[in-house]
Scaffold this motif. Structure first.
Motif, PDB file in Angstrom:
ATOM      1  N   TYR A 129      -2.531  -7.046   9.806  1.00 31.65           N
ATOM      2  CA  TYR A 129      -1.612  -5.981  10.219  1.00 31.65           C
ATOM      3  C   TYR A 129      -0.206  -6.540  10.439  1.00 31.65           C
ATOM      4  O   TYR A 129       0.780  -5.939  10.012  1.00 31.65           O
ATOM      5  CB  TYR A 129      -2.121  -5.299  11.488  1.00 31.65           C
ATOM      6  N   LEU A 130      -0.117  -7.682  11.105  1.00 31.82           N
ATOM      7  CA  LEU A 130       1.192  -8.288  11.357  1.00 31.82           C
ATOM      8  C   LEU A 130       1.901  -8.638  10.058  1.00 31.82           C
ATOM      9  O   LEU A 130       3.113  -8.497   9.946  1.00 31.82           O
ATOM     10  CB  LEU A 130       1.034  -9.537  12.235  1.00 31.82           C
ATOM     11  N   LYS A 131       1.144  -9.069   9.055  1.00 34.71           N
ATOM     12  CA  LYS A 131       1.734  -9.406   7.765  1.00 34.71           C
ATOM     13  C   LYS A 131       2.136  -8.151   6.985  1.00 34.71           C
ATOM     14  O   LYS A 131       3.240  -8.060   6.456  1.00 34.71           O
ATOM     15  CB  LYS A 131       0.774 -10.239   6.916  1.00 34.71           C
ATOM     16  N   VAL A 132       1.251  -7.160   6.924  1.00 31.41           N
ATOM     17  CA  VAL A 132       1.523  -5.931   6.164  1.00 31.41           C
ATOM     18  C   VAL A 132       2.744  -5.205   6.718  1.00 31.41           C
ATOM     19  O   VAL A 132       3.575  -4.708   5.958  1.00 31.41           O
ATOM     20  CB  VAL A 132       0.279  -5.010   6.161  1.00 31.41           C
ATOM     21  N   THR A 133       2.877  -5.155   8.040  1.00 31.98           N
ATOM     22  CA  THR A 133       4.020  -4.478   8.646  1.00 31.98           C
ATOM     23  C   THR A 133       5.260  -5.363   8.704  1.00 31.98           C
ATOM     24  O   THR A 133       6.309  -4.925   9.164  1.00 31.98           O
ATOM     25  CB  THR A 133       3.689  -3.995  10.066  1.00 31.98           C
ATOM     26  N   VAL A 172       5.512  -3.769  20.434  1.00 27.58           N
ATOM     27  CA  VAL A 172       5.467  -2.630  19.523  1.00 27.58           C
ATOM     28  C   VAL A 172       4.208  -1.814  19.772  1.00 27.58           C
ATOM     29  O   VAL A 172       3.216  -2.320  20.281  1.00 27.58           O
ATOM     30  CB  VAL A 172       5.509  -3.071  18.034  1.00 27.58           C
ATOM     31  N   LYS A 173       4.277  -0.538  19.391  1.00 28.99           N
ATOM     32  CA  LYS A 173       3.117   0.354  19.466  1.00 28.99           C
ATOM     33  C   LYS A 173       2.707   0.697  18.045  1.00 28.99           C
ATOM     34  O   LYS A 173       3.543   1.071  17.218  1.00 28.99           O
ATOM     35  CB  LYS A 173       3.462   1.636  20.222  1.00 28.99           C
ATOM     36  N   VAL A 174       1.413   0.568  17.754  1.00 29.23           N
ATOM     37  CA  VAL A 174       0.884   0.838  16.421  1.00 29.23           C
ATOM     38  C   VAL A 174       0.849   2.348  16.197  1.00 29.23           C
ATOM     39  O   VAL A 174       0.230   3.083  16.963  1.00 29.23           O
ATOM     40  CB  VAL A 174      -0.531   0.243  16.258  1.00 29.23           C
ATOM     41  N   LEU A 175       1.527   2.807  15.130  1.00 28.15           N
ATOM     42  CA  LEU A 175       1.528   4.236  14.795  1.00 28.15           C
ATOM     43  C   LEU A 175       0.505   4.562  13.722  1.00 28.15           C
ATOM     44  O   LEU A 175      -0.159   5.593  13.777  1.00 28.15           O
ATOM     45  CB  LEU A 175       2.917   4.666  14.326  1.00 28.15           C
ATOM     46  N   LYS A 176       0.414   3.684  12.714  1.00 27.41           N
ATOM     47  CA  LYS A 176      -0.593   3.895  11.666  1.00 27.41           C
ATOM     48  C   LYS A 176      -1.008   2.552  11.090  1.00 27.41           C
ATOM     49  O   LYS A 176      -0.261   1.585  11.126  1.00 27.41           O
ATOM     50  CB  LYS A 176      -0.065   4.822  10.569  1.00 27.41           C
ATOM     51  N   VAL A 177      -2.226   2.525  10.584  1.00 31.53           N
ATOM     52  CA  VAL A 177      -2.789   1.308  10.002  1.00 31.53           C
ATOM     53  C   VAL A 177      -3.046   1.575   8.532  1.00 31.53           C
ATOM     54  O   VAL A 177      -3.840   2.456   8.188  1.00 31.53           O
ATOM     55  CB  VAL A 177      -4.103   0.917  10.717  1.00 31.53           C
ATOM     56  N   THR A 178      -2.345   0.853   7.653  1.00 32.06           N
ATOM     57  CA  THR A 178      -2.538   0.996   6.214  1.00 32.06           C
ATOM     58  C   THR A 178      -2.765  -0.374   5.598  1.00 32.06           C
ATOM     59  O   THR A 178      -2.231  -1.375   6.072  1.00 32.06           O
ATOM     60  CB  THR A 178      -1.315   1.644   5.542  1.00 32.06           C
ATOM     61  N   GLU A 179      -3.566  -0.411   4.539  1.00 32.70           N
ATOM     62  CA  GLU A 179      -3.889  -1.675   3.874  1.00 32.70           C
ATOM     63  C   GLU A 179      -2.698  -2.276   3.130  1.00 32.70           C
ATOM     64  O   GLU A 179      -2.566  -3.477   3.046  1.00 32.70           O
ATOM     65  CB  GLU A 179      -5.043  -1.468   2.890  1.00 32.70           C
ATOM     66  N   HIS A 180      -1.839  -1.423   2.584  1.00 28.50           N
ATOM     67  CA  HIS A 180      -0.683  -1.885   1.819  1.00 28.50           C
ATOM     68  C   HIS A 180       0.545  -1.099   2.256  1.00 28.50           C
ATOM     69  O   HIS A 180       0.448   0.077   2.587  1.00 28.50           O
ATOM     70  CB  HIS A 180      -0.899  -1.681   0.316  1.00 28.50           C
ATOM     71  N   ALA A 181       1.699  -1.762   2.216  1.00 28.59           N
ATOM     72  CA  ALA A 181       2.941  -1.080   2.549  1.00 28.59           C
ATOM     73  C   ALA A 181       4.081  -1.718   1.762  1.00 28.59           C
ATOM     74  O   ALA A 181       4.134  -2.935   1.623  1.00 28.59           O
ATOM     75  CB  ALA A 181       3.228  -1.174   4.038  1.00 28.59           C
ATOM     76  N   THR A 182       4.961  -0.890   1.251  1.00 26.69           N
ATOM     77  CA  THR A 182       6.144  -1.406   0.576  1.00 26.69           C
ATOM     78  C   THR A 182       7.135  -1.874   1.642  1.00 26.69           C
ATOM     79  O   THR A 182       6.971  -1.598   2.825  1.00 26.69           O
ATOM     80  CB  THR A 182       6.806  -0.322  -0.294  1.00 26.69           C
ATOM     81  N   LYS A 183       8.164  -2.562   1.210  1.00 30.25           N
ATOM     82  CA  LYS A 183       9.168  -3.052   2.147  1.00 30.25           C
ATOM     83  C   LYS A 183       9.788  -1.902   2.942  1.00 30.25           C
ATOM     84  O   LYS A 183      10.028  -2.011   4.140  1.00 30.25           O
ATOM     85  CB  LYS A 183      10.264  -3.801   1.386  1.00 30.25           C
ATOM     86  N   GLU A 184      10.011  -0.778   2.275  1.00 31.46           N
ATOM     87  CA  GLU A 184      10.624   0.375   2.925  1.00 31.46           C
ATOM     88  C   GLU A 184       9.674   1.049   3.917  1.00 31.46           C
ATOM     89  O   GLU A 184      10.105   1.597   4.929  1.00 31.46           O
ATOM     90  CB  GLU A 184      11.084   1.400   1.883  1.00 31.46           C
ATOM     91  N   ASP A 185       8.377   1.051   3.613  1.00 34.98           N
ATOM     92  CA  ASP A 185       7.391   1.741   4.456  1.00 34.98           C
ATOM     93  C   ASP A 185       6.821   0.865   5.573  1.00 34.98           C
ATOM     94  O   ASP A 185       6.138   1.374   6.458  1.00 34.98           O
ATOM     95  CB  ASP A 185       6.227   2.251   3.604  1.00 34.98           C
ATOM     96  N   ALA A 186       7.085  -0.426   5.537  1.00 33.53           N
ATOM     97  CA  ALA A 186       6.458  -1.350   6.497  1.00 33.53           C
ATOM     98  C   ALA A 186       6.786  -0.994   7.941  1.00 33.53           C
ATOM     99  O   ALA A 186       5.915  -1.003   8.799  1.00 33.53           O
ATOM    100  CB  ALA A 186       6.879  -2.776   6.196  1.00 33.53           C
ATOM    101  N   ALA A 187       8.019  -0.656   8.222  1.00 34.35           N
ATOM    102  CA  ALA A 187       8.439  -0.374   9.591  1.00 34.35           C
ATOM    103  C   ALA A 187       7.912   0.964  10.109  1.00 34.35           C
ATOM    104  O   ALA A 187       7.978   1.224  11.318  1.00 34.35           O
ATOM    105  CB  ALA A 187       9.957  -0.397   9.695  1.00 34.35           C
TER     106      ALA A 187
END
Length: 81
Positions: free
Chosen positions: A6-10, A58-73
């Motif tokens: 999660y830390l890496k994906v975000t 930080v507070k976790v809002l959503k958990v996704t397996e993949h995220a683009t640079k724009e969607d990571a935050a």
């Protein structure tokens, strides 16, 4: 999802191995408790990262397996730091 992934994906931490080492050193807290790299992250968790001079909370809002640079935050919101 595992905490280290999660830390890496975000992009809160750049590399998964660095996230793993931070967890092993006790620098990552989830909901106020020291968490291992394999800790399962879910929505609503509060993550405290004690790397560098200024801790980040930080507070976790959503958990996704993949995220683009724009969607990571969009996976978290910064509470302090």
């Amino acid at each position: 999802m595992r905490l280290d992934k999660y830390l890496k994906v975000t992009r809160l931490i750049k590399r998964r191995t660095v996230a793993n080492e931070a967890c092993d050193a006790g620098r990552i807290l989830v909901n106020g408790k020291v968490a291992r790299a394999s800790y399962p992250i879910k929505e609503g968790d509060i993550i405290e990262i004690g790397l560098g001079m200024k801790p980040l909370t930080v507070k976790v809002l959503k958990v996704t397996e993949h995220a683009t640079k724009e969607d990571a935050a969009s996976g978290y919101t910064v509470l302090e730091g």
